[in-house]
Design an enzyme around this catalytic site. Sequence first.
Site, PDB file in Angstrom:
ATOM      1  N   PHE A  91     -29.793 -76.927 -62.214  1.00  0.00           N
ATOM      2  CA  PHE A  91     -30.849 -77.461 -61.347  1.00  0.00           C
ATOM      3  C   PHE A  91     -30.403 -78.816 -60.825  1.00  0.00           C
ATOM      4  O   PHE A  91     -30.059 -79.700 -61.605  1.00  0.00           O
ATOM      5  CB  PHE A  91     -32.189 -77.603 -62.089  1.00  0.00           C
ATOM      6  CG  PHE A  91     -33.272 -78.139 -61.196  1.00  0.00           C
ATOM      7  CD1 PHE A  91     -33.926 -77.315 -60.293  1.00  0.00           C
ATOM      8  CD2 PHE A  91     -33.611 -79.487 -61.217  1.00  0.00           C
ATOM      9  CE1 PHE A  91     -34.904 -77.812 -59.435  1.00  0.00           C
ATOM     10  CE2 PHE A  91     -34.591 -79.987 -60.364  1.00  0.00           C
ATOM     11  CZ  PHE A  91     -35.237 -79.153 -59.472  1.00  0.00           C
TER      12      PHE A  91
ATOM     13  N   ASP B  88     -24.190 -84.420 -63.146  1.00  0.00           N
ATOM     14  CA  ASP B  88     -25.613 -84.630 -62.913  1.00  0.00           C
ATOM     15  C   ASP B  88     -26.237 -84.959 -64.263  1.00  0.00           C
ATOM     16  O   ASP B  88     -26.503 -84.081 -65.083  1.00  0.00           O
ATOM     17  CB  ASP B  88     -26.232 -83.369 -62.300  1.00  0.00           C
ATOM     18  CG  ASP B  88     -27.736 -83.517 -62.071  1.00  0.00           C
ATOM     19  OD1 ASP B  88     -28.331 -84.456 -62.628  1.00  0.00           O
ATOM     20  OD2 ASP B  88     -28.301 -82.673 -61.353  1.00  0.00           O
TER      21      ASP B  88
ATOM     22  N   LYS C 170     -34.325 -89.833 -63.436  1.00  0.00           N
ATOM     23  CA  LYS C 170     -35.462 -89.734 -64.357  1.00  0.00           C
ATOM     24  C   LYS C 170     -35.674 -90.937 -65.291  1.00  0.00           C
ATOM     25  O   LYS C 170     -36.580 -91.726 -65.074  1.00  0.00           O
ATOM     26  CB  LYS C 170     -35.345 -88.448 -65.170  1.00  0.00           C
ATOM     27  CG  LYS C 170     -35.537 -87.199 -64.293  1.00  0.00           C
ATOM     28  CD  LYS C 170     -35.778 -85.966 -65.090  1.00  0.00           C
ATOM     29  CE  LYS C 170     -36.306 -84.837 -64.237  1.00  0.00           C
ATOM     30  NZ  LYS C 170     -35.301 -83.996 -63.589  1.00  0.00           N
TER      31      LYS C 170
HETATM   32  C1  LIG Z   1     -35.084 -83.472 -62.298  1.00  0.00           C
HETATM   33  C2  LIG Z   1     -33.673 -83.174 -61.979  1.00  0.00           C
HETATM   34  C3  LIG Z   1     -33.180 -83.292 -60.669  1.00  0.00           C
HETATM   35  C4  LIG Z   1     -34.066 -83.637 -59.490  1.00  0.00           C
HETATM   36  O1  LIG Z   1     -34.679 -84.870 -59.610  1.00  0.00           O
HETATM   37  P1  LIG Z   1     -35.934 -85.249 -58.662  1.00  0.00           P
HETATM   38  O2  LIG Z   1     -36.196 -86.673 -58.994  1.00  0.00           O
HETATM   39  O3  LIG Z   1     -37.049 -84.317 -59.013  1.00  0.00           O
HETATM   40  O4  LIG Z   1     -35.479 -85.051 -57.262  1.00  0.00           O
HETATM   41  C5  LIG Z   1     -31.832 -83.057 -60.470  1.00  0.00           C
HETATM   42  N1  LIG Z   1     -31.011 -82.719 -61.481  1.00  0.00           N
HETATM   43  C6  LIG Z   1     -31.455 -82.602 -62.747  1.00  0.00           C
HETATM   44  C7  LIG Z   1     -30.484 -82.254 -63.834  1.00  0.00           C
HETATM   45  C8  LIG Z   1     -32.798 -82.806 -63.031  1.00  0.00           C
HETATM   46  O5  LIG Z   1     -33.230 -82.658 -64.296  1.00  0.00           O
END
Ligand SMILES: *Cc1c(COP(=O)(O)O)cnc(C)c1O
Length: 390
Positions: free
Chosen positions: A128, A214, A243
Amino acid sequence: MNPVLMANYARLPVAFARGEGAWLWDTDGEAYLDALSGIAVCGLGHAHPAVAKALCEQANTLVHTSNVYRIPRQEQLGERLHALTGMDRAFFCNSGAEANEAAIKLARLHGHHRGIANPAIVVMEGSFHGRTLATLSATGNAKIQAGFEPLVSGFIRVPHGDLAAIEALADNPDIVAVLVEPITGEGGIRVPAPGYLQGIRRLCDARGWLMMLDEIQTGVGRTGRWFAYQHEDVLPDVLSLAKGLGNGVPIGACLARGAAAEVFGPGTHGSTFGGNPLVCAAALAVLDTIEQDDLVAHAGQMGTYLLEGFRTRLGDLAGVNDVRGKGLMLGIELDRPCPELVKQALKKRLLINVTAGSVIRLLPPLILNREEADRILDTVETLVREFLAA
Ligand SMILES: *Cc1c(COP(=O)(O)O)cnc(C)c1O
């Protein structure tokens, strides 16, 4: 549920009026233990005084100017992240998706600089990376992509955790980068075998690809290291964060090292709000507090306590496929879909999440204490036993 809001969220029928530490109080005054932290965001818990103080002081001084000017708070935060991550330079934005957008644009531009007309990025199944067009195209989940075609091209997908599958792409001259979560978050807390990141590092070095991590969910102390790659003693070329960085204040960052840090020149990328004094003051307070209170080690210890506790209590139970995780990023995989557990937990005044259909996901705040951890263990054990017996 509310006619003036778009219907893109399936919201639970509860609203919170205030919070403190790992606890939230709903509008009727009922207390809930928060084992989700706003999805790995509020690592310091709710209403942390150091973050509140930094926000108030900065709001009383200067909230926003523009990246047209130098921003001392942003430079300070860049210095802090440089020291913590080993990355050379930072670009600040407002969310995780934007941090990954920056990474994807950086990889493409890097490719074009090297004469690759159609640069491709290797991404993983079950990953994701966000909800913007490029990041949902990078995401390995058909449900998130459905209806938004045509997708952004230039992504090549392989299974998560499978080094050989990446190696098999070695002759593709269009590849410029590998983008991967060290542990999948939305994808079900999949923890790859030890050596996975080191293997990717080796492949990237051999091919001249950028290793892009990521760490939007795994970063900022969550897994018991400041960043998950530090479990494996490697450095990525590009690192996306969001986050946990702002404890709820919207901030994202795309960090880069070496040649990757020199790719963006003036005019290649930008953000109006990105890295403004207010959000940078909050992030600085978050990093200072994590360091002063030794919360990275604490998250590691509490995570081990929870993981061992769940393995003892649920590991051998029929219907429980797996108990896994690192630090305060934990997944309990059942043998059947279990989304209703979220509502059942709410009735027991515990906030949890279920992802990938059948994985109970726990992302409690880094400040969690032993008593709160025991409460999570007791409540989740009861929930799982009741659910599997029903
Ligand atoms: C939450 C998340 C995203 C996206 O972040 P947003 O602030 O919702 O755009 C991307 N990569 C990972 C691994 C995530 O957990």
